[in-house]
Each structure stands twice: as C-alpha cells, then as structure tokens.
Design a protein around this motif. Structure first.
Motif, PDB file in Angstrom:
ATOM      1  N   GLN A   1      31.544  28.211  61.787  1.00  0.00           N
ATOM      2  CA  GLN A   1      31.036  29.456  61.203  1.00  0.00           C
ATOM      3  C   GLN A   1      29.569  29.673  61.582  1.00  0.00           C
ATOM      4  O   GLN A   1      29.145  30.803  61.855  1.00  0.00           O
ATOM      5  CB  GLN A   1      31.176  29.401  59.679  1.00  0.00           C
ATOM      6  N   LYS A   2      28.819  28.596  61.619  1.00  0.00           N
ATOM      7  CA  LYS A   2      27.411  28.687  62.001  1.00  0.00           C
ATOM      8  C   LYS A   2      27.275  29.174  63.449  1.00  0.00           C
ATOM      9  O   LYS A   2      26.457  30.053  63.756  1.00  0.00           O
ATOM     10  CB  LYS A   2      26.759  27.300  61.833  1.00  0.00           C
ATOM     11  N   HIS A   3      28.084  28.620  64.340  1.00  0.00           N
ATOM     12  CA  HIS A   3      28.059  29.033  65.746  1.00  0.00           C
ATOM     13  C   HIS A   3      28.434  30.501  65.883  1.00  0.00           C
ATOM     14  O   HIS A   3      27.839  31.239  66.684  1.00  0.00           O
ATOM     15  CB  HIS A   3      29.014  28.166  66.565  1.00  0.00           C
ATOM     16  N   ALA A   4      29.403  30.948  65.095  1.00  0.00           N
ATOM     17  CA  ALA A   4      29.824  32.347  65.156  1.00  0.00           C
ATOM     18  C   ALA A   4      28.735  33.282  64.622  1.00  0.00           C
ATOM     19  O   ALA A   4      28.630  34.435  65.049  1.00  0.00           O
ATOM     20  CB  ALA A   4      31.107  32.541  64.345  1.00  0.00           C
ATOM     21  N   ALA A   5      27.915  32.760  63.695  1.00  0.00           N
ATOM     22  CA  ALA A   5      26.879  33.597  63.081  1.00  0.00           C
ATOM     23  C   ALA A   5      25.685  33.810  63.995  1.00  0.00           C
ATOM     24  O   ALA A   5      25.197  34.933  64.150  1.00  0.00           O
ATOM     25  CB  ALA A   5      26.432  32.980  61.756  1.00  0.00           C
ATOM     26  N   ASP A   6      25.163  32.731  64.610  1.00  0.00           N
ATOM     27  CA  ASP A   6      23.948  32.901  65.424  1.00  0.00           C
ATOM     28  C   ASP A   6      23.847  31.912  66.585  1.00  0.00           C
ATOM     29  O   ASP A   6      22.772  31.754  67.161  1.00  0.00           O
ATOM     30  CB  ASP A   6      22.698  32.800  64.544  1.00  0.00           C
ATOM     31  N   VAL A   7      24.937  31.238  66.930  1.00  0.00           N
ATOM     32  CA  VAL A   7      25.000  30.242  67.995  1.00  0.00           C
ATOM     33  C   VAL A   7      24.173  29.008  67.618  1.00  0.00           C
ATOM     34  O   VAL A   7      24.698  27.905  67.514  1.00  0.00           O
ATOM     35  CB  VAL A   7      24.558  30.788  69.373  1.00  0.00           C
ATOM     36  N   SER A   8      22.871  29.192  67.419  1.00  0.00           N
ATOM     37  CA  SER A   8      22.017  28.077  66.986  1.00  0.00           C
ATOM     38  C   SER A   8      20.743  28.641  66.379  1.00  0.00           C
ATOM     39  O   SER A   8      20.354  29.772  66.660  1.00  0.00           O
ATOM     40  CB  SER A   8      21.679  27.154  68.163  1.00  0.00           C
ATOM     41  N   SER A   9      20.100  27.840  65.552  1.00  0.00           N
ATOM     42  CA  SER A   9      18.834  28.266  64.948  1.00  0.00           C
ATOM     43  C   SER A   9      17.729  28.231  65.994  1.00  0.00           C
ATOM     44  O   SER A   9      17.799  27.465  66.963  1.00  0.00           O
ATOM     45  CB  SER A   9      18.491  27.353  63.770  1.00  0.00           C
ATOM     46  N   PRO A  10      16.686  29.056  65.839  1.00  0.00           N
ATOM     47  CA  PRO A  10      15.625  29.169  66.860  1.00  0.00           C
ATOM     48  C   PRO A  10      15.015  27.818  67.208  1.00  0.00           C
ATOM     49  O   PRO A  10      14.589  27.068  66.330  1.00  0.00           O
ATOM     50  CB  PRO A  10      14.596  30.086  66.197  1.00  0.00           C
ATOM     51  N   ILE A  11      14.955  27.499  68.484  1.00  0.00           N
ATOM     52  CA  ILE A  11      14.471  26.200  68.943  1.00  0.00           C
ATOM     53  C   ILE A  11      12.995  26.001  68.608  1.00  0.00           C
ATOM     54  O   ILE A  11      12.563  24.878  68.287  1.00  0.00           O
ATOM     55  CB  ILE A  11      14.715  26.024  70.466  1.00  0.00           C
ATOM     56  N   LEU A  12      12.186  27.060  68.656  1.00  0.00           N
ATOM     57  CA  LEU A  12      10.760  26.896  68.366  1.00  0.00           C
ATOM     58  C   LEU A  12      10.531  26.547  66.890  1.00  0.00           C
ATOM     59  O   LEU A  12       9.675  25.735  66.566  1.00  0.00           O
ATOM     60  CB  LEU A  12       9.983  28.156  68.743  1.00  0.00           C
TER      61      LEU A  12
END
Length: 450
Positions: free
Chosen positions: A312-323
């Motif tokens: 579900q997390k991947h579907a929402a935003d792929v991943s949280s901002p790396i910075l």
C-alpha cells in the motif's frame, strides 16, 4: 508594556514606512539590532520571523533579511495581538532549522545518486538502522526489517485504515476524544468508526473488553501518552491490561506515540514494550520534534502485516523523499537529535508545570481542567450554559485562538462543552495573560447565560 520582540517589529515597520529601508534592500543585521535593543539575537530572529510570516521580508542564506519588493506595509500581527493556543506547530525559533539545513546539504552529497531514481519503499536501511537504535532507548526492541519509514504519521494512518487485517472485524475503535487527523483518515477510507469514552482516569476496561469480544474491531487506535486533546496518560496497569486483552481476543492495536520524546519517566514504557503477542503496531511522528515540513514518521509492524503495508505504501508514493530520510539519518547518527530532544523535554516539562500553576490561580475550582505532567495540551470543561463554539468565537475577537474539543469527537459524542489549549507555540510570558482573558470570557458568558 511592549516586549522586546514587539518593539523590534514596530521599529522595523516604522523604518520601512518612513522609507529608511527600501524594497529589495537589506535590513540591519541580527547582531546590530540585538545591540540596539539590548536583547538576545534569538529575540531579533523571532521578530524578523514575524515579519517574514507576513511576507514583508525574506531571508537570503548567509546574507540576511531583505524587504520584499512591491510589498505594501500592512499592520503586522505581534505576539500581544494574537495568542495562538490552537496551533500544534512548534515555534520556529524552537525548531532545529540550522542543524537540519546542514544535514540536508550533507544528505544531498551523500545520496546524490539516489536522487536520480527511487529508493526502497520500506525506507533506506541506514535510516531504519538508526531508528532501531533510537527505539531501543525508548524500550522498544525491534529490528530494522520490521520498521517502515513513512511520509509523516498521517500516511501511516491512511494506509492502516485501508488495510485488510486478519479476522472479520471491519471497524476501528477510537478513544473519545482522539486525534482528529486519524478520524479524517478513517472517514476518507470509508472505515466504520466506533468510539469509547476516555477521561482523565482512562477508559472503562470492561467496555473495551466487550468491544474486543464482539469480533467487529479491525484495530484499536490509541494515544496512551499525552492524549491529544486531553494531555493525559494511561497508567502502567491500564496499558498492561489493554495489551492482555489484545492478546486474549486477537485484536490489533495501533499505538500513536507522537510525544514519546517529551516523556520524563524512564519507566513509562509504551504499549509496544508490554506486548508479548505481536498485536501492537507502533507509530512515531517526528513533526513535533524536528521540522514538520520534512514529513518523516516510522511504523513498527507485526510480520503478518508488513508486506501488505509496504504494498500500500508503494502504491501511495513509491518511497518517502530520500533527502528527508537522509537528513533524519544524519541528524540522529550525529547525536544532534538526542541533544535536541533533551532540550525540548526539559523545556516543555517546565512550561507545562508553569501552565498548570497558572490554571490553579486563574481557573481555580470553578473551571475544571486536565493536569498533565508534560506534553503540550490542557483541556478545559466549560460551565453548563457556556458553549465551546460561542466562547471560541468570542476569544477570537479578542485575539486568542483555542480549539473546540468537538473537533476530536464523533458526531454522536459532541456536546460543545470543552476547549483545548495548546501551549506549544506560545511563550511563558504569554500564558498567564492569555489564560486570564479566557477565564474572564468564560465567567462573563456564564453570568449572561444563567
């Protein structure tokens, strides 16, 4: 009598209106103004930040503050004109902006290759490893592979309310009152919501057991520590019983521990530490301790739910901002986070202690209030004929903002009879004056309504 902060704001406005500071030109340096007004540089920074919030001036890194071009100078709200007991955002001067700015720059250098792609939906391993060490200090023993980094705790609530849990339960059980952001997430997910009353003494554990036994509950969302809006905390015995009931009836618990960093009692373990059956999902937000705009949070999940959550997390935003992830990792690894939280822990403990002393003097026994040991929230119970919505509007006219507790309640539990005061964004010098006005308005309205 005007504070130094107010004097500086008024002086700068006069200088701008008189044409002594022209659009696009630089304002006097912080050090110069501090000497001029015989005050600390932090006071000048707060004054400049007040002007910046009104879009009157803007900062240039390593240079200073400049007057916005083409900006007409409107009256600027100073601290004496608006006291905000509604906002849950920490004061700008109490957030580690400079330290985080350094960490962000370092994160750009360290993770420059990752900026050209996508990272692990679960969060970069090096950050999860640092989070693991941090959690251990809070008596939360987990492994990096059970931790998921989220784009703020709100994302975790959005995912969890949409997630299919084992069992037939579909409803979420929430304390009444509770955090309104979670209620919004559950409503957006179309999730049935059931309330259970919570007061200064906690909840009725027999009622909780009846809900768990019913088989209708998908999970129980709880804020055991410094509940928003009451500010109250469960006892150890209550937490132990809640964990035992979760095990007995195979019900999951979502523990929102957003203010764990303000806890003074080293023996005040979270529910997660008392859970022997892997029924607690632990959610930690970093918005109240570091910059809210970084949008960083973490979730510790039982193994059966981890893959479902990450999908579900991947579907929402792929991943949280790396910075944001990299900056938080560097901030924690350097020891800066530990030092910062020690500072704010002491600050809010003393601030709440002072606020409760003021409550005793100003509200007395006629206006009941909660008495947290720390945290940032106090709730007032209003007299019989005084409505929270009416007092909220009256206080707004006098430049004081408060929150109606009905915002934190399901419609069937709303009685328009309580207001929440948040002390996170006000200074100690403002608390007594603000609380005095609140008491005056409540008593005045009570006399008129009788």
């Amino acid at each position: 009598m005007e504070t130094k902060h107010e004097q500086i704001v008024a002086f700068m406005i006069r200088e701008m209106e008189g044409g002594h500071i022209r659009p696009g030109h630089k304002l006097p340096s912080v050090r110069t103004v501090a000497k001029m007004f015989s005050c600390s540089p932090n006071t000048v920074v707060r004054a400049y930040q007040s002007l910046e919030r009104e879009d009157v001036i803007y900062p240039v890194p390593k240079s200073g503050y400049y007057l916005v071009e083409g900006k007409s100078i409107a009256p600027v709200r100073t601290e004496s004109m608006t006291l905000d007991f509604a906002s849950t955002t920490p004061r700008g001067d109490f957030l580690p902006f400079r330290e985080m700015e350094h960490c962000l720059r370092k994160a750009i250098s360290l993770y420059k290759e990752e900026l050209f792609g996508y990272t692990d939906p679960q969060g970069i391993f090096s950050l999860r490893n640092e989070l693991c060490k941090y959690f251990h200090e809070q008596q939360i023993f987990s492994k990096p592979d059970r931790i998921a980094v989220v784009t703020g705790a709100q994302q975790a609530f959005s995912i969890l309310t949409r997630l299919s849990f084992p069992g037939r339960g579909q409803a979420v059980l929430v304390e009444q009152p509770t955090y309104f952001g979670f209620l919004a997430a559950a409503r957006a997910a179309g999730c049935p919501i059931i309330g259970i009353e919570r007061d200064e003494q906690g909840i009725d554990l027999e009622v909780l057991e009846a809900h768990f036994r019913s088989g209708c509950i998908k999970f129980f969302y709880t804020i055991p520590r410094f509940l928003n809006p009451l500010g109250t905390t469960y006892t150890l015995e209550q937490k132990q019983r809640i964990a035992e009931l979760a095990r007995q009836y195979d019900v999951y618990i979502v523990e929102d521990d957003y203010l764990v960093d303000l806890e003074d009692d080293t023996k005040a373990d979270p529910l997660y530490a008392l859970d022997s059956s892997n029924h607690v999902i632990y959610v930690k937000s970093f918005s109240k301790t570091i910059l809210p705009g970084l949008r960083m949070g973490a979730v510790i999940l039982p193994e059966p739910l981890l893959d479902l959550f990450l999908a579900q997390k991947h579907a929402a935003d792929v991943s949280s901002p790396i910075l944001s992830q990299g900056a938080l990792e560097i901030y924690m690894k350097s020891g800066l986070y530990r030092r910062h939280t020690a500072r704010i822990r002491a600050h809010y403990r003393e601030k709440m202690r002072y606020a409760i002393e003021v409550c005793a003097d100003v509200f007395g026994s006629g206006i009941p209030y909660t008495c947290p040991s720390s945290g940032v929230f106090i709730t007032l119970w209003l007299p019989k004929y005084v409505k929270a919505s009416a007092i909220q509007e009256r206080l707004k006219q006098r430049g004081i903002l408060v929150t109606n507790v009905d915002l934190h309640l399901l419609p069937e539990n709303q009685h328009n009879d309580r207001i929440r005061l948040c002390i996170i964004g006000v200074e100690n010098s403002q608390i007594e004056g603000g609380f005095t006005v609140i008491a005056e308005e409540i008593r005045s309205m009570e006399r008129r309504m009788r």
